[in-house]
Design an enzyme around this catalytic site. Structure first.
Site, PDB file in Angstrom:
ATOM      1  N   GLY A 147      -0.703   6.898  -5.899  1.00  0.00           N
ATOM      2  CA  GLY A 147       0.184   7.452  -6.939  1.00  0.00           C
ATOM      3  C   GLY A 147       1.641   7.324  -6.511  1.00  0.00           C
ATOM      4  N   HIS A 148       1.933   7.707  -5.270  1.00  0.00           N
ATOM      5  CA  HIS A 148       3.299   7.565  -4.749  1.00  0.00           C
ATOM      6  C   HIS A 148       3.706   6.086  -4.683  1.00  0.00           C
ATOM      7  CE1 HIS A 148       2.086  11.446  -2.635  1.00  0.00           C
ATOM      8  NE2 HIS A 148       3.183  11.799  -3.257  1.00  0.00           N
TER       9      HIS A 148
END
Ligand code: AMP
Length: 278
Positions: A36-37
């Site tokens: 996600g990051h």
């Protein structure tokens, strides 16, 4: 990838890059990185010449001391992920580098601080805006990238950007999920296998709301949604369907745009998620 731990060294380096006309993208994180990051890093790389990732577990945004103490800090793993993703700069300061003792912060975000996460985590957005303002001021990015996973946080930062005329281009990036639909989160590692299995109910409840938004009333939907959380390991804090622009209550039956936002404790781990409807 260059790694900086002090504001002074980072500022000096960014000054040179800015003078060369480089477009700078900022990805603020608290580390314990996951795909996600990395999706934010990729979005930044696609728009900017230089991508600055910050890893800082910001104490002022934790309303729960234990949550702060338990927050994972796998810095070597994070550095490796950022290197592989092609980030240009990592800023990873100590708390003392970012805060003086008893430092104040006056910005008030207003309504957004009174509902959902704002209501359930008093002081959280005060801390978030405090650190994000500091990072914006330090990095002076052209663009900053945030995940829609923290949808309310993104609205809060957009409001601060506009209220304080910061002039940064804010980009919201879609939620990255595990194969079974659970939204990726640094806190997921705290789930034991039983909790990990039941945590999928959060995603299932959102899918149900999306599928039934146009044929059930909001109160019928709310009633049906409660069934997804009938488990001893789950403690639903809120499941709200609201206007995605301002998180205010929806006043007509089936609007074209709505968002469902949920916060739920799974065992002792608090998770949040959301989905655009219908
Ligand atoms: P955090 O490290 O949890 O403070 O998150 C840093 C940034 O990554 C925030 O903008 C989050 O919204 C974003 N983020 C966290 N999890 C996800 C995810 N599953 N998908 C997309 N963005 C995410």
């Amino acid at each position: 990838m260059k790694i900086f731990r002090t504001k002074e060294n980072l500022t000096e380096h960014l000054h040179i890059l800015r003078n060369e006309g480089k477009k700078i993208g900022l990805v603020p994180t608290m580390g314990a990185l996951h795909p996600g990051h990395i999706s934010l890093v990729e979005a930044s790389k696609s728009l900017c010449d230089i991508t600055v990732v910050t890893i800082f577990v910001n104490p002022t945004q934790f309303n729960n001391k234990e949550d702060l103490l338990k927050y994972p800090k796998p810095i070597e793993h994070d550095q490796e992920m950022l290197l592989n993703a092609g980030a240009d700069i990592l800023f990873n300061p100590e708390t003392e580098e970012m805060y003086q003792e008893n430092e104040g912060w006056d910005y008030e975000v207003g309504y957004l601080n009174t509902v959902l996460e704002g209501a359930f985590r008093p002081g959280h957005y005060k801390g978030v805006t405090q650190i994000v303002f500091k990072l914006f001021d330090l990095v002076k990015p052209d663009y900053a990238f945030f995940g829609e996973k923290d949808y309310q946080q993104f609205l809060v930062i957009k409001k601060m950007n506009s209220d304080l005329n910061l002039g940064i281009q804010l980009m919201g990036c879609p939620i990255v999920r595990e194969n079974d639909g659970l939204a990726m989160s640094s806190r997921n590692v705290r789930l034991n296998p039983q909790e990990r299995e039941i945590a999928i109910q959060i995603y299932k409840s959102l899918l149900f709301a999306k599928a039934n938004f146009n044929n059930l009333s909001l109160s019928q939907l709310q009633q049906e949604i409660q069934q997804f959380y009938k488990n001893d390991l789950l403690d639903l804090e809120y499941f709200e369907i609201v206007n995605p622009d301002n998180l205010k209550t929806i006043d007509k039956p089936h609007p074209e745009r709505a968002i469902a936002l949920v916060a739920c404790t799974v065992g002792t781990t608090r998770l949040i998620d959301n989905m655009m409807l219908p």
